[in-house]
Design an enzyme around this catalytic site. Sequence first.
Site, mmCIF file in Angstrom:
data_model
loop_
_atom_site.group_PDB
_atom_site.id
_atom_site.type_symbol
_atom_site.label_atom_id
_atom_site.label_comp_id
_atom_site.label_asym_id
_atom_site.label_seq_id
_atom_site.Cartn_x
_atom_site.Cartn_y
_atom_site.Cartn_z
ATOM 1 C CB ILE A 470 -0.950 -0.019 1.210
ATOM 2 C CG1 ILE A 470 -1.922 -1.194 1.108
ATOM 3 C CG2 ILE A 470 -1.726 1.288 1.297
ATOM 4 C CD1 ILE A 470 -2.774 -1.409 2.342
ATOM 5 C CE LYS A 574 -8.267 -4.275 8.965
ATOM 6 N NZ LYS A 574 -7.522 -3.937 7.736
ATOM 7 C CG ASP A 673 -9.139 -7.862 7.517
ATOM 8 O OD1 ASP A 673 -8.420 -6.915 7.877
ATOM 9 O OD2 ASP A 673 -9.858 -7.827 6.484
ATOM 10 C CE LYS A 677 -11.160 -4.871 6.213
ATOM 11 N NZ LYS A 677 -11.207 -5.528 4.894
#
Length: 812
Positions: A470, A574, A673, A677
């Site tokens: 990223i 996160k 994951d 979220k």
Amino acid sequence: MIQYQVQKFGGSSLADGDCFRQVAKIILQKPHITVVSAIGGITNQLQTLLDLASKQKNYQYELNVVIEKQWQVIHELELTIQDFKTSLTSDHRELTEVLQTVSLTQSYSTHISDLVLSYGERWSAQILTEFLQQQTSAEYVDASHIIFIKHRFGVIEVNWKKSQQAFTELLDNSEAKQWIVTGFLASDETGKRTTLGRNGSDFSATIVAALYKASSLTIWTDVDGVYSADPRRVPKAFVLPQLSYQEVLELSYFGAKILHPQAIAPAIERHIDIVIKNTFNPSAKGTTVAVSTAEHQFLVSGVSSIDDVVLINIQGPGLVGVAGIAARLFKCLSDAEVSVILISQASSEHSICIAVRVDDVTLAVEAIEHQFKMELQANLMGSPIIDSSCAVIAAVGEGMVGTPGITARIGQALAQANISIKALAQGSSERNISAVIAKKDINKALRVVHSGFYLSEKTVSIGLIGPGLIGSALLNQLARAQEDLQEKHHVKLSVRGIINSKKMLLAEHDISLQNWTDQFNQCEQAADMNEFIEHIITDDIPHSVIVDCSSNQDVANHYLGFLSNGLHIITPNKKACSGPVDYYQALMQVVRTGNQHFLYETTVCAGLPVIKTLQDMIQSGDKVERIEGIVSGTLAYIFNQLKTGATFSSIVKEAKEKGFTEPDPRDDLSGMDVARKMVVLAREAGLNIGLDDVQVLSLVPEALREVSADEFMQKLPMYDAQIMQPLNAMLAEQKTPCYVGKINKDNTVQVDIVAYDAQHPFSHLRGTDNILAFYTERYNEQPLVVQGPGAGAQVTAAGVFSDLLRLASFLD
């Protein structure tokens, strides 16, 4: 009669022989009345001679330096006129005698000071005249023969009638094509030579222009004109094409070295335009100062400052409602010859705040304590409160007049740069807003206010953590967009640091993003988060942001420290927003009460506008009832492929080979994951829950949870039947199995496999797309659906880039 143009050259334009040649080149283009200052630095050196002599210190070396400078210029110009050389030798002898007298008496009068300081302008004017006479008819004019003044209450008043008569007679009796007039000099009422004070050559020039009834005056210096700010402090400062006299007066008072206020008075009275140009770049248009200007391009024309200011605050119950307190305060300061830079008084009358220069603070406090002795003894007023190490920043502009919201914009710009305003003042003319701030913040303040009014591009100092998939994609996207952002949107995103767990790359200005990978691979500086943060925060750039593209818990644990240091944060990580509830609440409290921004749109569904959509609904008064969605691109792909009849393990293998999973697919298959979220979304909806509160169905067989990643991939086919049994049952019923995160009406949160019929939006998902359905009071029967690419480095990086641009839009 010759039509002259009036101009003036400052000391920086007369530094050496080459400078004199450049000045002569400009002068010889047209007939001129030229006013000149002393050779650069000479006036200060002459004052030093007086000070040394009055203290009976050795001044001979400095005297020789002053005289030698004149001889140096004479030799560089190859002047051979014996009369002038004899005159300079005579002046040297006379000056020596005067200084000997000063040394003996240990003091000097104003007359002696004027005599000594006058030599500088007389020498430079004579040298220039002699040089010009080699090419044209030029006449030397001692300004004390044409300018007559008197000192009244510390103010210089020009005797215009007498000066006009002397000037007209001189002009009528001259046939010269060039007049070279000494700046700084004049005659007093008794006929003795005197001076117009420091910066007096500008005053001389405007007086001469007024006597000649000129329509304009050109002042030549060593810069291209008047800058919007000090270019040494604000690199993006630029030359202003025009200014009003009122703007110049304000900027000059607040430290901008443009024109001395008293020099402007004759120009204003006679409507004389002043053009400021660069001697060494005469083709530049310069800045025109006029009575009025055309339509203003900017609300604020310039930003200036005064350093080394002390704030003095007097307060107490004895001040409330008592007439004459302010008058007594300013009278005692005036008697002590203390100049007040800024005044601010609360409407309650409980306190009065003034700003003075550091050198005046002792005198000011003593004067105040003496004047209010009775009030202090009766405890009606407290002792003056001193706030040292302050500075004043001033925004000036004709465009501010009558425009609402200017003060708010300045306050907001400073607040967003984490700069506190100690006192604020705005004149009734509305052309000047001044704020007292900490001296350490002055450079940052100048830049943030300058950029806040589009006087320069908005610059953000960026520190990137985690140059992985990223982070790398983001840096490459920035590289492609930087030029366009600067040219079209006046935004400069300056990447000054890149760090991973092992090393870091730091740059004083910008890291070249065209080859950042090579630079980072070759750098050898060990990673140090404290040093990294200190580097990203700089006075040279008003706004700083950390972009955390890692998924590291340790980095997330630094977020509170980042914010307390004045850093903004942008992240797809996160861990902070889904970590311990106490830490999350502390983080959000700092964001709510501070001036820093924390943008984390990409923590859920990459670049999809999920967080912002949810925030907008809640802020507009809607109430969330439930949320459900497919928020893992990896699991969306795996479950979409089940329809092909392939086995679970083969789909996981294919997804891993295509780069859709983490290096260890269990990071996706565990469901954590997705759980993170959903925790992020639940907290946005107002629920105080943690990961432990989420019911998660893991797709990792219990027997394979502790083995290596390679062993997991090898043994996963052994569990296909176990995993596929419930999934095949759903498919047999023409249902679509989906791995879904849900926030239920009863405020529980779960991650599970849910079967949807063919008409449901979740049944039509393709590839790695994500989808979220918001059920609220407004969107009840038919939910608000957000759908699109929710995974992949490029789309996540694009979402982070979008947050960067959003941050820039917040930073006025």
